[in-house]
Scaffold this motif. Structure first.
Motif, PDB file in Angstrom:
ATOM      1  N   VAL A 190       0.843  -1.189   0.000  1.00  0.00           N
ATOM      2  CA  VAL A 190       0.000   0.000   0.000  1.00  0.00           C
ATOM      3  C   VAL A 190       0.879   1.240   0.000  1.00  0.00           C
ATOM      4  N   ASN A 229     -10.354   7.086  -4.041  1.00  0.00           N
ATOM      5  CA  ASN A 229      -9.441   6.495  -3.051  1.00  0.00           C
ATOM      6  C   ASN A 229      -8.570   7.567  -2.401  1.00  0.00           C
ATOM      7  N   THR A 233      -4.621   1.647  -2.935  1.00  0.00           N
ATOM      8  CA  THR A 233      -5.635   0.605  -2.836  1.00  0.00           C
ATOM      9  C   THR A 233      -6.936   1.229  -2.346  1.00  0.00           C
ATOM     10  N   THR A 234      -8.006   0.484  -2.448  1.00  0.00           N
ATOM     11  CA  THR A 234      -9.284   1.034  -2.049  1.00  0.00           C
ATOM     12  C   THR A 234      -9.282   1.444  -0.581  1.00  0.00           C
ATOM     13  N   SER A 256     -10.816  -0.562   2.414  1.00  0.00           N
ATOM     14  CA  SER A 256     -10.123  -1.677   3.073  1.00  0.00           C
ATOM     15  C   SER A 256      -9.552  -1.282   4.424  1.00  0.00           C
TER      16      SER A 256
END
Length: 114
Positions: A2, A76, A26-27, A30
């Motif tokens: 990440v 994001n 990343t999203t 999460s």
């Protein structure tokens, strides 16, 4: 791996505004929590604001009512809108996020002149 990348720092006058952004590789859904920290020269790192998975937020006493944390799940990206800036807000601002471990960005400098 990440990656968190901050942007939007710079120089502002007291009473002015800046908006910081933290883009995640990343999203952001999460993460259990995403936070903004800051560290001024000679001082310990300080938690400024947090946004939790469900969207609720929390703020440090020193920024309550002046800063607003938000996120855009489609981009994001997490934001920190900083209004009514004070010279004591001068610091390096770090983005952080946590799921099974904690991730950190490299930081962005915010300098507020009086």
């Amino acid at each position: 791996q990440v990656q968190l990348v901050e942007s939007g720092g710079g120089l502002a006058q007291a009473g002015g505004s800046l908006r910081l952004a933290c883009e995640s590789s990343t999203t952001i859904l999460s993460f259990n929590t995403m936070d903004w920290y800051r560290q001024a020269p000679g001082k310990e790192r300080e938690l400024v604001a947090s946004i939790f998975k469900r969207g609720d937020t929390d703020y440090g006493d020193s920024v309550m009512g002046r800063f607003t944390i938000s996120r855009d799940k489609n981009k994001n990206t997490m934001y920190l809108q900083m209004n009514k800036l004070k010279p004591e807000d001068t610091a390096v601002y770090y983005c952080s996020a946590e799921n099974q471990r904690r991730y950190w960005g490299r930081g962005t400098q915010v300098t507020v002149s009086s």
